[in-house]
Design a protein around this motif. Sequence first.
Motif, PDB file in Angstrom:
ATOM      1  N   TYR A  12     -69.164  36.777 -47.188  1.00 52.09           N
ATOM      2  CA  TYR A  12     -70.296  37.475 -47.810  1.00 52.09           C
ATOM      3  C   TYR A  12     -71.029  36.552 -48.776  1.00 52.09           C
ATOM      4  CZ  TYR A  12     -72.915  40.510 -50.938  1.00 52.09           C
ATOM      5  OH  TYR A  12     -73.912  41.046 -51.709  1.00 52.09           O
ATOM      6  N   ILE A  13     -70.263  35.898 -49.670  1.00 50.46           N
ATOM      7  CA  ILE A  13     -70.886  35.007 -50.658  1.00 50.46           C
ATOM      8  C   ILE A  13     -71.588  33.847 -49.960  1.00 50.46           C
ATOM      9  CG2 ILE A  13     -70.424  33.356 -52.522  1.00 50.46           C
ATOM     10  CD1 ILE A  13     -68.279  35.245 -53.540  1.00 50.46           C
ATOM     11  N   GLY A  14     -70.916  33.259 -48.961  1.00 51.86           N
ATOM     12  CA  GLY A  14     -71.509  32.146 -48.232  1.00 51.86           C
ATOM     13  C   GLY A  14     -72.804  32.527 -47.538  1.00 51.86           C
ATOM     14  N   ASP A  15     -72.803  33.699 -46.881  1.00 49.41           N
ATOM     15  CA  ASP A  15     -74.011  34.164 -46.189  1.00 49.41           C
ATOM     16  C   ASP A  15     -75.139  34.435 -47.181  1.00 49.41           C
ATOM     17  OD1 ASP A  15     -72.676  34.003 -43.818  1.00 49.41           O
ATOM     18  OD2 ASP A  15     -72.356  36.159 -43.586  1.00 49.41           O
ATOM     19  N   MET A  16     -74.791  35.050 -48.320  1.00 50.87           N
ATOM     20  CA  MET A  16     -75.790  35.347 -49.349  1.00 50.87           C
ATOM     21  C   MET A  16     -76.409  34.062 -49.893  1.00 50.87           C
ATOM     22  SD  MET A  16     -76.069  35.302 -52.968  1.00 50.87           S
ATOM     23  CE  MET A  16     -74.409  35.563 -53.628  1.00 50.87           C
ATOM     24  N   LEU A  17     -75.548  33.082 -50.205  1.00 51.33           N
ATOM     25  CA  LEU A  17     -76.043  31.808 -50.717  1.00 51.33           C
ATOM     26  C   LEU A  17     -76.923  31.099 -49.693  1.00 51.33           C
ATOM     27  CD1 LEU A  17     -72.883  30.397 -52.540  1.00 51.33           C
ATOM     28  CD2 LEU A  17     -75.048  31.051 -53.601  1.00 51.33           C
ATOM     29  N   GLU A  18     -76.475  31.089 -48.435  1.00 59.50           N
ATOM     30  CA  GLU A  18     -77.258  30.416 -47.402  1.00 59.50           C
ATOM     31  C   GLU A  18     -78.631  31.053 -47.236  1.00 59.50           C
ATOM     32  OE1 GLU A  18     -76.885  28.839 -42.775  1.00 59.50           O
ATOM     33  OE2 GLU A  18     -75.408  30.257 -43.559  1.00 59.50           O
ATOM     34  N   GLU A  19     -78.673  32.372 -47.233  1.00 57.08           N
ATOM     35  CA  GLU A  19     -79.959  33.070 -47.068  1.00 57.08           C
ATOM     36  C   GLU A  19     -80.911  32.735 -48.215  1.00 57.08           C
ATOM     37  OE1 GLU A  19     -81.748  37.640 -46.970  1.00 57.08           O
ATOM     38  OE2 GLU A  19     -79.587  37.317 -46.764  1.00 57.08           O
ATOM     39  N   ILE A  20     -80.402  32.790 -49.442  1.00 59.96           N
ATOM     40  CA  ILE A  20     -81.247  32.535 -50.613  1.00 59.96           C
ATOM     41  C   ILE A  20     -81.674  31.075 -50.680  1.00 59.96           C
ATOM     42  CG2 ILE A  20     -81.263  32.457 -53.145  1.00 59.96           C
ATOM     43  CD1 ILE A  20     -79.475  34.970 -53.056  1.00 59.96           C
ATOM     44  N   LEU A  21     -80.744  30.161 -50.429  1.00 55.90           N
ATOM     45  CA  LEU A  21     -81.073  28.736 -50.491  1.00 55.90           C
ATOM     46  C   LEU A  21     -82.105  28.353 -49.432  1.00 55.90           C
ATOM     47  CD1 LEU A  21     -77.518  27.260 -51.146  1.00 55.90           C
ATOM     48  CD2 LEU A  21     -79.443  27.295 -52.735  1.00 55.90           C
TER      49      LEU A  21
END
Length: 220
Positions: A12-21
Amino acid sequence: MKTIAIIDDDQYIGDMLEEILKREGYDCLRAYSGTEAVYLLSENRPDLILLDLMLPGLTGEEVLKHITGIPVIVVSAKAAIDDKVSLLSEGAIDYVTKPFDIRELLARIAVHLRPSKNIPSSILSVKDLKLDILSHSVSAGGKEIKLTKTEYAILKLLMLNPGQVISKSSILDRISADTPDCTETSLKIHISNIRKKLRQVSDDEYIESVWGIGFRAIDG
């Protein structure tokens, strides 16, 4: 385009970070374990690495030993000062504790990817009031102001949105990760305390109450 490697086993955290970045214009690489991270970094050279510590396989601390010449921001739930000091002394350039404010993380990433002139400063300004997201320091007219953790979180939120009225409920919701004990009643007390501290160093007003709604940082 700058590339950031996200090394975190939390999907979840990885996907969230990737989307925002990616929305911010960065390219992303992913690794979900320490072993996978070492292999990823043997084949790629990102501009910056976001590194979790509690990884399957090799730990984040072990992965850090394999990294040279690439800025590493540790992003971990470990909050002990000893952990932070140890990782910073072993090569990490920054340490962000989970849960984190994504805007603060983006500011830290931007600072460490300088010297591009398009990178935003880590310093928030409202008139002569300045708040440094990286050092957590606050000053007005060049005079330092000591704030509590809750006061700092409130002021940072208002200064991130200068001139915008933010409702009391929204303030409580958006600072809840840092200050879970803050209530609507205590929020008024914290705002009052911030104002008192600001008035001790400046005659200017920086926070306005909007009756029945909330508060805003006075921009200009």
